[in-house]
Design a protein around this motif. Structure first.
Motif, short mmCIF file in Angstrom:
data_model
loop_
_atom_site.label_atom_id
_atom_site.label_comp_id
_atom_site.label_asym_id
_atom_site.label_seq_id
_atom_site.Cartn_x
_atom_site.Cartn_y
_atom_site.Cartn_z
N LEU A 89 1.12 -0.99 -0.14
CA LEU A 89 -0.26 0.08 0.01
C LEU A 89 1.12 1.51 -0.24
N ILE A 90 2.03 1.46 0.70
CA ILE A 90 2.49 2.34 0.81
C ILE A 90 3.53 2.17 -0.26
N ALA A 126 -7.65 18.07 8.52
CA ALA A 126 -8.73 17.98 8.61
C ALA A 126 -9.51 16.79 8.26
N LEU A 127 -8.76 15.66 8.10
CA LEU A 127 -9.59 14.49 8.51
C LEU A 127 -9.05 13.84 9.64
N ASN A 128 -7.93 14.05 9.94
CA ASN A 128 -6.51 13.31 11.03
C ASN A 128 -6.40 13.80 12.30
N ASN A 129 -7.48 15.08 12.57
CA ASN A 129 -8.04 15.62 13.67
C ASN A 129 -9.75 15.86 14.45
N ARG A 130 -10.70 16.03 15.19
CA ARG A 130 -11.45 16.03 15.97
C ARG A 130 -11.85 14.19 15.81
N ARG A 174 0.11 12.43 1.84
CA ARG A 174 0.20 12.42 3.56
C ARG A 174 0.90 11.97 4.27
N ILE A 175 -0.33 10.59 3.28
CA ILE A 175 0.17 9.65 5.05
C ILE A 175 0.87 8.60 4.56
N LEU A 176 1.72 8.49 2.49
CA LEU A 176 3.40 8.70 3.02
C LEU A 176 4.00 9.21 4.01
N GLN A 177 4.07 10.22 4.00
CA GLN A 177 5.17 11.18 4.68
C GLN A 177 4.52 10.82 5.93
N ASP A 227 -0.21 3.63 11.32
CA ASP A 227 -0.83 4.38 12.20
C ASP A 227 -2.79 4.04 12.40
N PRO A 228 -2.99 3.66 13.41
CA PRO A 228 -4.77 2.98 12.79
C PRO A 228 -5.08 4.10 12.08
N VAL A 229 -5.12 5.69 13.04
CA VAL A 229 -6.07 6.41 12.79
C VAL A 229 -5.65 6.80 10.74
N GLN A 230 -4.78 6.81 10.96
CA GLN A 230 -4.39 7.03 9.11
C GLN A 230 -4.95 5.34 7.80
N ARG A 231 -5.12 4.56 9.55
CA ARG A 231 -5.07 3.30 8.33
C ARG A 231 -6.46 3.62 8.12
N GLU A 232 -7.37 3.71 8.64
CA GLU A 232 -8.98 4.15 8.39
C GLU A 232 -8.96 5.72 7.57
#
Length: 307
Positions: A178-179, A234-238, A277-280, A294-299
């Motif tokens: 994936l990465i 914006a996706l990675n917060n709240r 950004r996820i790659l980074q 990271d699970p959040v970024q996986r989701e």
């Protein structure tokens, strides 16, 4: 002749979060902070008015200028991310960003207008907060970047170069694939990486309330590039707001779609740069000896069907 009294340095209680962030890489900067506060309060004729605060990487000192203007003195170790912070804030439209009252380019020390201690993350309605964030993003990223800023194209090229040496450290072969796909996508984006003035870290805690405007942007890490690179924070917060909807993946897609609707950013580029950004972030984590996404970024990747 009477000898002058010795100068007594200020007593600064450095917040523990700041010590944790800098004690390994910037111990000399931490040790010098009391003297730096004294230096800049004298240089800019400031009076301290309260206990020090801190951001993730900076010391914030409430002060008042000689004309009675309340302000915040921001001290931070200089790095590539913050070197042009004052330049960016002065380049954007004043109504959208915190005002710069003084700055020292050599040390990235800045005197900023004082805002209210309320962040966009405090707004109860996360959908309304996202709409406000997107409106700000749209206005900020419409501005051309100054020529001296570092460029997203260079940053992306570094990611692509570093990826082959780090991706094998992911424990899961499926995550490796994936990465690697994300790295291949970023390679294709480099020739047209954009030239707009980007904030890079525009999330809900980097927008604060003010009197002159309802919401004001703070703390940029200036970069010249494609506005599509700006959506990920914006996706990675709240995150708790997204989980609370009952359908996490749909909530992620709804937030993403709202950002696109408000900003007009093309979907294909938004998806590709969000993968970037996820790659980074994954490469940063691998450098810190993590071995999984990271699970959040996986989701986020799964919800947007990235890769």
């Amino acid at each position: 002749m009477t000898a002058s009294a010795p100068t007594v340095p200020s007593v600064i209680v450095i917040p523990a979060e700041l010590i944790d962030a800098h004690e390994d890489d910037e111990p000399e900067w931490l040790a010098a902070l009391p003297a730096l506060v004294d230096d800049y309060t004298a240089r800019w004729e400031l009076t301290r008015t309260g206990a020090v605060l801190n951001g993730a990487a900076s010391l914030i000192v409430p002060v008042v200028r000689t004309d009675g203007t309340a302000a915040m003195l921001k001290l931070q170790p200089t790095n590539d991310e913050n070197f042009h912070e004052a330049l960016a804030l002065r380049t954007w439209q004043p109504d959208d960003v915190v005002g710069v009252l003084e700055d020292d380019p050599d040390t990235t020390t800045i005197l900023l207008e004082r805002l209210h201690p309320r962040m966009l993350s405090d707004l109860p309605d996360h959908v309304e907060a996202t709409k406000i964030l997107a409106e700000l993003l749209g206005r900020l990223s419409a501005v051309p970047a100054p020529a001296e800023l570092r460029r997203l194209s260079d940053l992306a090229a570094e990611l692509v170069e570093d990826a082959p040496g780090l991706i094998p450290d992911l424990a899961d072969p499926a995550e490796q694939k994936l990465i690697q796909r994300f790295a291949d996508q970023v390679r294709e984006l480099i020739p047209e990486a954009g030239d707009r003035l980007l904030h890079w870290d525009l999330h809900y805690d980097n927008v604060m309330a003010a009197d002159r405007q309802p919401w004001i942007v703070i703390d940029p890490k200036p970069l010249a590039g494609d506005p599509a690179f700006e959506l990920f924070p914006a996706l990675n917060n709240r995150w708790a707001d997204l989980r609370g909807t009952g359908d996490l993946h749909q909530a992620i897609r709804d937030r993403f779609d709202l950002m696109l609707d408000v900003t007009g950013i093309p979907r294909d580029r938004a998806l590709a740069w969000t993968a970037g950004r996820i790659l980074q972030n994954v490469l940063w984590d691998l450098e810190d000896e993590e071995s999984e996404i990271d699970p959040v970024q996986r989701e986020i990747a799964a919800a947007l069907r990235l890769g």
